[in-house]
Design a protein around this motif. Sequence first.
Motif, PDB file in Angstrom:
ATOM      1  N   SER A 326       0.854  -1.193   0.000  1.00 31.00           N
ATOM      2  CA  SER A 326       0.000   0.000   0.000  1.00 31.00           C
ATOM      3  C   SER A 326       0.885   1.237   0.000  1.00 31.00           C
ATOM      4  N   VAL A 327       0.332   2.346  -0.462  1.00 32.43           N
ATOM      5  CA  VAL A 327       1.111   3.584  -0.584  1.00 32.43           C
ATOM      6  C   VAL A 327       0.528   4.710   0.252  1.00 32.43           C
ATOM      7  N   SER A 328      -0.717   5.093  -0.011  1.00 29.63           N
ATOM      8  CA  SER A 328      -1.245   6.316   0.591  1.00 29.63           C
ATOM      9  C   SER A 328      -1.296   6.247   2.116  1.00 29.63           C
ATOM     10  N   GLN A 329      -1.648   5.073   2.654  1.00 26.62           N
ATOM     11  CA  GLN A 329      -1.780   4.984   4.116  1.00 26.62           C
ATOM     12  C   GLN A 329      -0.439   5.039   4.845  1.00 26.62           C
ATOM     13  N   PRO A 330       0.555   4.223   4.470  1.00 22.15           N
ATOM     14  CA  PRO A 330       1.846   4.370   5.163  1.00 22.15           C
ATOM     15  C   PRO A 330       2.518   5.716   4.913  1.00 22.15           C
ATOM     16  N   VAL A 331       2.309   6.317   3.729  1.00 23.26           N
ATOM     17  CA  VAL A 331       2.865   7.651   3.480  1.00 23.26           C
ATOM     18  C   VAL A 331       2.237   8.667   4.431  1.00 23.26           C
ATOM     19  N   ALA A 332       0.908   8.659   4.515  1.00 23.68           N
ATOM     20  CA  ALA A 332       0.228   9.593   5.423  1.00 23.68           C
ATOM     21  C   ALA A 332       0.618   9.318   6.874  1.00 23.68           C
ATOM     22  N   TRP A 333       0.834   8.058   7.208  1.00 23.89           N
ATOM     23  CA  TRP A 333       1.263   7.676   8.557  1.00 23.89           C
ATOM     24  C   TRP A 333       2.614   8.313   8.891  1.00 23.89           C
ATOM     25  N   LEU A 334       3.547   8.223   7.944  1.00 24.88           N
ATOM     26  CA  LEU A 334       4.869   8.799   8.160  1.00 24.88           C
ATOM     27  C   LEU A 334       4.822  10.325   8.201  1.00 24.88           C
ATOM     28  N   MET A 335       4.014  10.917   7.341  1.00 23.67           N
ATOM     29  CA  MET A 335       3.938  12.377   7.285  1.00 23.67           C
ATOM     30  C   MET A 335       3.300  12.972   8.533  1.00 23.67           C
ATOM     31  N   SER A 336       2.453  12.206   9.197  1.00 19.84           N
ATOM     32  CA  SER A 336       1.692  12.730  10.336  1.00 19.84           C
ATOM     33  C   SER A 336       2.070  12.087  11.667  1.00 19.84           C
ATOM     34  N   ASP A 337       3.123  11.269  11.674  1.00 16.99           N
ATOM     35  CA  ASP A 337       3.499  10.539  12.896  1.00 16.99           C
ATOM     36  C   ASP A 337       2.335   9.718  13.438  1.00 16.99           C
ATOM     37  N   GLY A 338       1.603   9.104  12.517  1.00 14.22           N
ATOM     38  CA  GLY A 338       0.528   8.193  12.923  1.00 14.22           C
ATOM     39  C   GLY A 338      -0.810   8.829  13.204  1.00 14.22           C
ATOM     40  N   HIS A 339      -0.962  10.137  12.924  1.00 14.23           N
ATOM     41  CA  HIS A 339      -2.240  10.809  13.186  1.00 14.23           C
ATOM     42  C   HIS A 339      -3.080  10.838  11.906  1.00 14.23           C
ATOM     43  N   LEU A 340      -3.682   9.707  11.571  1.00 17.09           N
ATOM     44  CA  LEU A 340      -4.492   9.619  10.357  1.00 17.09           C
ATOM     45  C   LEU A 340      -5.901  10.127  10.616  1.00 17.09           C
ATOM     46  N   VAL A 341      -6.555  10.536   9.529  1.00 18.27           N
ATOM     47  CA  VAL A 341      -7.913  11.087   9.621  1.00 18.27           C
ATOM     48  C   VAL A 341      -8.847  10.273   8.728  1.00 18.27           C
ATOM     49  N   GLY A 342      -9.857   9.664   9.331  1.00 18.88           N
ATOM     50  CA  GLY A 342     -10.933   9.026   8.570  1.00 18.88           C
ATOM     51  C   GLY A 342     -10.493   7.859   7.708  1.00 18.88           C
ATOM     52  N   ASP A 343     -11.287   7.618   6.672  1.00 18.48           N
ATOM     53  CA  ASP A 343     -11.066   6.496   5.767  1.00 18.48           C
ATOM     54  C   ASP A 343     -10.257   6.925   4.556  1.00 18.48           C
ATOM     55  N   THR A 344      -9.637   5.953   3.910  1.00 24.45           N
ATOM     56  CA  THR A 344      -8.894   6.209   2.680  1.00 24.45           C
ATOM     57  C   THR A 344      -9.842   6.276   1.493  1.00 24.45           C
ATOM     58  N   LEU A 345      -9.695   7.307   0.691  1.00 25.69           N
ATOM     59  CA  LEU A 345     -10.461   7.416  -0.552  1.00 25.69           C
ATOM     60  C   LEU A 345      -9.841   6.485  -1.590  1.00 25.69           C
ATOM     61  N   LYS A 346     -10.689   5.711  -2.257  1.00 23.10           N
ATOM     62  CA  LYS A 346     -10.215   4.791  -3.303  1.00 23.10           C
ATOM     63  C   LYS A 346     -11.142   4.913  -4.499  1.00 23.10           C
ATOM     64  N   GLN A 347     -10.673   5.604  -5.527  1.00 21.19           N
ATOM     65  CA  GLN A 347     -11.491   5.795  -6.727  1.00 21.19           C
ATOM     66  C   GLN A 347     -10.607   5.886  -7.964  1.00 21.19           C
ATOM     67  N   GLN A 348     -11.005   5.200  -9.020  1.00 20.86           N
ATOM     68  CA  GLN A 348     -10.397   5.329 -10.352  1.00 20.86           C
ATOM     69  C   GLN A 348      -8.869   5.196 -10.324  1.00 20.86           C
ATOM     70  N   GLY A 349      -8.389   4.227  -9.550  1.00 23.35           N
ATOM     71  CA  GLY A 349      -6.957   3.988  -9.489  1.00 23.35           C
ATOM     72  C   GLY A 349      -6.190   4.957  -8.616  1.00 23.35           C
ATOM     73  N   VAL A 350      -6.894   5.765  -7.808  1.00 17.69           N
ATOM     74  CA  VAL A 350      -6.267   6.743  -6.928  1.00 17.69           C
ATOM     75  C   VAL A 350      -6.637   6.423  -5.475  1.00 17.69           C
ATOM     76  N   THR A 351      -5.658   6.479  -4.590  1.00 19.84           N
ATOM     77  CA  THR A 351      -5.928   6.361  -3.152  1.00 19.84           C
ATOM     78  C   THR A 351      -5.394   7.608  -2.454  1.00 19.84           C
ATOM     79  N   ILE A 352      -6.180   8.156  -1.527  1.00 20.74           N
ATOM     80  CA  ILE A 352      -5.771   9.347  -0.769  1.00 20.74           C
ATOM     81  C   ILE A 352      -6.102   9.130   0.696  1.00 20.74           C
TER      82      ILE A 352
END
Length: 358
Positions: A326-352
């Motif tokens: 996976s990409v978007s979740q561990p990237v956001a995890w590293l950028m925020s020191d584990g402070h993630l918000v809500g669910d991951t968006l998954k649409q049309q080959g894009v995850t945010i």
Amino acid sequence: MNIVRPESIAVFCLTPGGLRLAKRLKQHLPLTCYCSEKLLEDGFTAFSGTFAATVAQAFATHTALVVIGATGLTVRVIAPLLKDKLTDPAIVVIDEQGQHVISLLSGHVGGANELTRYLAGILGADPVITTATDVNQLAALDTLAVQLDADMHNFRQAVKVVNQMLVSDQRVGLFWDHDSLPESDDRWQTERYDTRGFVAVNSLADLPSDLSALICVSVREKLPDLAIPVFKLVPRRIVAGIGCRRETSFRLLISLLQQQLAKYEFDPLALRAIGSVVLKEDEPALKHLSDCCRVPFEIYSVNELRQHEHLFPSSDFVRQTIGVGSVSQPVAWLMSDGHLVGDTLKQQGVTITLGVSH
């Protein structure tokens, strides 16, 4: 906004006395010091042509310029270079005897006032600061914005109006919208910021009756309607980890990012950075997104993401393509020191995935 960084301060010495002062300052700060060929010593760099030409070059590459010399000469040299007080570098002038340190340009946003105080402290000199809020021992909206790494809509006009209110003895409220952040430990440590002159407001439902305006520090997209002018100061706290297929369109990426920010009611100005895996560092749409949003594009190696991928659902396709599940979740995890918000968006080959940084 231009914020002074110690490693980006250029010092210009015009006399032997100036060199002596610069040597004292270099004991405390990493400075780039310029002087004429005639005065050149180890640790100094010769002017590139003339003093004026060297100042012009440094004006575009450094966040602060310190001239050890006359104020009048400095004014004449920098006058053709001035563009905007929100982006011009800090300009500080010191007399060669080290008696006065003068904040000449970009006092608040550029950091010249703070730099002036610091340099004066090193030299035992008199700091000369003439901005109205500082003279009256008040905070300033643009200074608070710098301290918070924050932005606001119509920033220039808001700063002009609010600072004028403060120096005119009008009462300006300050409300910290802690509830706009997802977790209690994400809250701003309010004691760290200069709020002199602002009236503390604890609740939007119970405003003091004599306020002329209100500053609301919030990452929330919308605020309740109030009977007085409200200026929303938006700290850059939100990060977005993004994964996408090759040649994903920019229009799709920005649309989905806006959709995800809106879902969690974040003001787009709250975005601090986007990030992805190293294999995407040259992805045109991601680079364009970074430029369009005026935020850094942070890159992480596959090995960095592997250390955290076990925390999130994995995709065999993504693992085969990139080397990590996976990409978007561990990237956001590293950028925020584990402070993630809500669910991951998954649409049309894009995850945010969104997170809150500190």
